[in-house]
Design an enzyme around this catalytic site. Structure first.
Site, PDB file in Angstrom:
ATOM      1  N   ARG A   1      12.724   4.829  12.736  1.00  0.00           N
ATOM      2  CA  ARG A   1      11.372   5.627  12.880  1.00  0.00           C
ATOM      3  C   ARG A   1      10.641   5.126  13.883  1.00  0.00           C
ATOM      4  O   ARG A   1      11.267   4.733  15.156  1.00  0.00           O
ATOM      5  CB  ARG A   1      10.810   5.337  11.471  1.00  0.00           C
ATOM      6  CG  ARG A   1      11.683   5.822  10.163  1.00  0.00           C
ATOM      7  CD  ARG A   1      10.895   5.292   8.854  1.00  0.00           C
ATOM      8  NE  ARG A   1       9.865   6.305   8.811  1.00  0.00           N
ATOM      9  CZ  ARG A   1       9.039   5.935   7.708  1.00  0.00           C
ATOM     10  NH1 ARG A   1       9.348   4.938   6.859  1.00  0.00           N
ATOM     11  NH2 ARG A   1       7.883   6.655   7.785  1.00  0.00           N
TER      12      ARG A   1
ATOM     13  N   PRO B   1       0.730  -1.096   0.054  1.00  0.00           N
ATOM     14  CA  PRO B   1      -0.028  -0.003   0.034  1.00  0.00           C
ATOM     15  C   PRO B   1       0.750   1.263  -0.008  1.00  0.00           C
ATOM     16  O   PRO B   1       1.988   1.245   0.639  1.00  0.00           O
ATOM     17  CB  PRO B   1      -0.930  -0.238   1.391  1.00  0.00           C
ATOM     18  CG  PRO B   1      -0.401  -1.169   1.951  1.00  0.00           C
ATOM     19  CD  PRO B   1       0.497  -2.250   1.356  1.00  0.00           C
ATOM     20  N   ASN B   2       0.278   2.414  -0.677  1.00  0.00           N
ATOM     21  CA  ASN B   2       0.920   3.458  -0.995  1.00  0.00           C
ATOM     22  C   ASN B   2       2.180   3.900  -1.722  1.00  0.00           C
ATOM     23  O   ASN B   2       2.777   4.893  -1.933  1.00  0.00           O
ATOM     24  CB  ASN B   2       0.830   4.154   0.605  1.00  0.00           C
ATOM     25  CG  ASN B   2      -0.273   4.326   1.298  1.00  0.00           C
ATOM     26  OD1 ASN B   2      -1.219   4.781   0.975  1.00  0.00           O
ATOM     27  ND2 ASN B   2      -0.216   3.680   2.563  1.00  0.00           N
TER      28      ASN B   2
ATOM     29  N   ARG C   1       5.030  11.018  -2.247  1.00  0.00           N
ATOM     30  CA  ARG C   1       4.824  10.708  -0.983  1.00  0.00           C
ATOM     31  C   ARG C   1       6.023  10.992  -0.138  1.00  0.00           C
ATOM     32  O   ARG C   1       6.870  10.200  -0.158  1.00  0.00           O
ATOM     33  CB  ARG C   1       4.154   9.435  -0.747  1.00  0.00           C
ATOM     34  CG  ARG C   1       3.999   8.776   0.269  1.00  0.00           C
ATOM     35  CD  ARG C   1       4.360   7.279   0.455  1.00  0.00           C
ATOM     36  NE  ARG C   1       3.548   6.616   1.740  1.00  0.00           N
ATOM     37  CZ  ARG C   1       4.238   5.478   1.977  1.00  0.00           C
ATOM     38  NH1 ARG C   1       4.893   4.702   1.265  1.00  0.00           N
ATOM     39  NH2 ARG C   1       3.837   4.947   3.252  1.00  0.00           N
TER      40      ARG C   1
ATOM     41  N   ALA D   1       3.109  -0.842   4.963  1.00  0.00           N
ATOM     42  CA  ALA D   1       2.441  -0.807   6.495  1.00  0.00           C
ATOM     43  C   ALA D   1       2.021  -2.227   6.666  1.00  0.00           C
ATOM     44  O   ALA D   1       2.122  -2.618   7.671  1.00  0.00           O
ATOM     45  CB  ALA D   1       1.421   0.175   6.606  1.00  0.00           C
TER      46      ALA D   1
ATOM     47  N   HIS E   1      12.728  -2.644   2.550  1.00  0.00           N
ATOM     48  CA  HIS E   1      12.216  -1.217   2.945  1.00  0.00           C
ATOM     49  C   HIS E   1      13.066  -0.188   2.247  1.00  0.00           C
ATOM     50  O   HIS E   1      14.338  -0.123   2.673  1.00  0.00           O
ATOM     51  CB  HIS E   1      11.899  -1.198   4.345  1.00  0.00           C
ATOM     52  CG  HIS E   1      11.314  -2.298   5.095  1.00  0.00           C
ATOM     53  ND1 HIS E   1       9.736  -2.172   4.874  1.00  0.00           N
ATOM     54  CD2 HIS E   1      11.475  -3.415   5.499  1.00  0.00           C
ATOM     55  CE1 HIS E   1       9.205  -3.507   5.216  1.00  0.00           C
ATOM     56  NE2 HIS E   1      10.238  -3.978   5.736  1.00  0.00           N
TER      57      HIS E   1
ATOM     58  N   TYR F   1      11.157   8.666   1.296  1.00  0.00           N
ATOM     59  CA  TYR F   1      11.075   7.937   0.285  1.00  0.00           C
ATOM     60  C   TYR F   1      11.738   8.287  -0.743  1.00  0.00           C
ATOM     61  O   TYR F   1      11.992   7.393  -1.777  1.00  0.00           O
ATOM     62  CB  TYR F   1       9.725   7.491   0.002  1.00  0.00           C
ATOM     63  CG  TYR F   1       9.177   6.828   1.342  1.00  0.00           C
ATOM     64  CD1 TYR F   1       9.646   5.601   1.818  1.00  0.00           C
ATOM     65  CD2 TYR F   1       7.939   7.302   1.795  1.00  0.00           C
ATOM     66  CE1 TYR F   1       9.180   4.975   2.965  1.00  0.00           C
ATOM     67  CE2 TYR F   1       7.600   6.688   2.916  1.00  0.00           C
ATOM     68  CZ  TYR F   1       7.891   5.461   3.613  1.00  0.00           C
ATOM     69  OH  TYR F   1       7.048   5.141   4.712  1.00  0.00           O
TER      70      TYR F   1
ATOM     71  N   GLU G   1      12.698  -9.098   1.974  1.00  0.00           N
ATOM     72  CA  GLU G   1      11.944  -8.085   2.573  1.00  0.00           C
ATOM     73  C   GLU G   1      12.553  -6.891   2.138  1.00  0.00           C
ATOM     74  O   GLU G   1      13.871  -6.763   2.627  1.00  0.00           O
ATOM     75  CB  GLU G   1      11.781  -8.305   4.060  1.00  0.00           C
ATOM     76  CG  GLU G   1      11.033  -7.345   4.695  1.00  0.00           C
ATOM     77  CD  GLU G   1      10.781  -7.566   6.219  1.00  0.00           C
ATOM     78  OE1 GLU G   1      10.915  -8.492   6.535  1.00  0.00           O
ATOM     79  OE2 GLU G   1      10.408  -6.296   6.741  1.00  0.00           O
TER      80      GLU G   1
ATOM     81  N   ASN H   1       8.308  -5.278  -0.681  1.00  0.00           N
ATOM     82  CA  ASN H   1       8.120  -4.268   0.260  1.00  0.00           C
ATOM     83  C   ASN H   1       6.703  -4.160   0.275  1.00  0.00           C
ATOM     84  O   ASN H   1       5.984  -3.691  -0.251  1.00  0.00           O
ATOM     85  CB  ASN H   1       8.494  -3.080  -0.347  1.00  0.00           C
ATOM     86  CG  ASN H   1       8.244  -1.806   0.556  1.00  0.00           C
ATOM     87  OD1 ASN H   1       7.813  -1.787   1.712  1.00  0.00           O
ATOM     88  ND2 ASN H   1       9.084  -0.640   0.347  1.00  0.00           N
TER      89      ASN H   1
HETATM   90  C1  DQA Z   1       8.252   1.162   4.244  1.00  0.00           C
HETATM   91  C2  DQA Z   1       8.073   1.475   5.433  1.00  0.00           C
HETATM   92  C3  DQA Z   1       6.779   1.119   6.503  1.00  0.00           C
HETATM   93  O1  DQA Z   1       6.750   1.268   7.682  1.00  0.00           O
HETATM   94  C4  DQA Z   1       5.880   2.137   5.507  1.00  0.00           C
HETATM   95  O2  DQA Z   1       4.458   1.664   6.017  1.00  0.00           O
HETATM   96  C5  DQA Z   1       5.869   2.089   4.001  1.00  0.00           C
HETATM   97  C6  DQA Z   1       7.094   2.013   3.494  1.00  0.00           C
HETATM   98  C7  DQA Z   1       9.591   1.438   3.484  1.00  0.00           C
HETATM   99  O3  DQA Z   1       9.903   1.040   2.307  1.00  0.00           O
HETATM  100  O4  DQA Z   1      10.558   2.062   4.210  1.00  0.00           O
HETATM  101  O5  DQA Z   1       4.809   2.193   3.571  1.00  0.00           O
HETATM  102  O6  DQA Z   1       8.092  -0.479   3.790  1.00  0.00           O
END
Ligand code: DQA
Length: 147
Positions: free
Chosen positions: A108, A11-12, A19, A78, A101, A24, A99, A75
């Site tokens: 954070r 998501p997102n 964003r 959340a 990120h 990011y 995984e 990735n």
């Molecule tokens: C994320 C870190 C997560 O905590 C966050 O909710 C994201 C992006 C990252 O790529 O740093 O959406 O996965």
């Protein structure tokens, strides 16, 4: 399938580049996809690259690549911190799982420090920016003995 890496984004991440760019960065997900494809090709690998804001869609893609693919880079956004359903899907996988990120989640908010996904991951990337995706592709190629 044997030569294909699934790269999944939760998501997102469709908003990457717009964003919270201070966290990011300014690159878009299309930029990341293009770089991963170019790199993977140097190892004789293909990329299937997807993003969804829906948990069930991510799970369906994991199921499709859980056996016989080169590996999965995920990735989960959340869902990393909330989704036992994605963990269960990854636990059903027989291929390497990286995984990934973009941000260093450990620097954070405390709620980002726990990852369900890490319980199933072969390796975890955090804080390498979007370069983390390429490092993950490189590691899957390394695991296959490709050069
Ligand atoms: C994320 C870190 C997560 O905590 C966050 O909710 C994201 C992006 C990252 O790529 O740093 O959406 O996965």
């Amino acid at each position: 399938m044997r030569d294909t890496i699934l790269i999944l984004n939760g998501p997102n991440l469709n908003l990457l580049g717009q964003r919270e760019p201070h966290i990011y960065g300014h690159e878009t997900l299309a930029d990341v996809e293009a770089r991963c494809r170019t790199l993977a090709a140097t190892f004789g690998l293909a990329i299937d690259f997807h993003q969804s804001n829906a948990e069930h869609q991510l799970i369906d893609w994991i199921h499709a690549y859980r056996v016989g693919s080169a590996g999965i880079v995920i990735n989960p956004g959340a869902y990393t911190h909330t989704s036992i359903a994605i963990l269960d899907a990854l636990n059903a996988c027989e291929v390497p799982i990286i995984e990934c990120h973009i941000s260093n989640v450990h620097r954070r908010e405390a709620f980002r420090h726990h990852s369900y996904v890490s319980l199933a991951a072969t390796a975890v990337m955090a804080g390498f920016g979007t370069q983390g995706y390429e490092l993950a592709v490189r590691h899957i190629a390394h695991l296959r003995g490709a050069r």
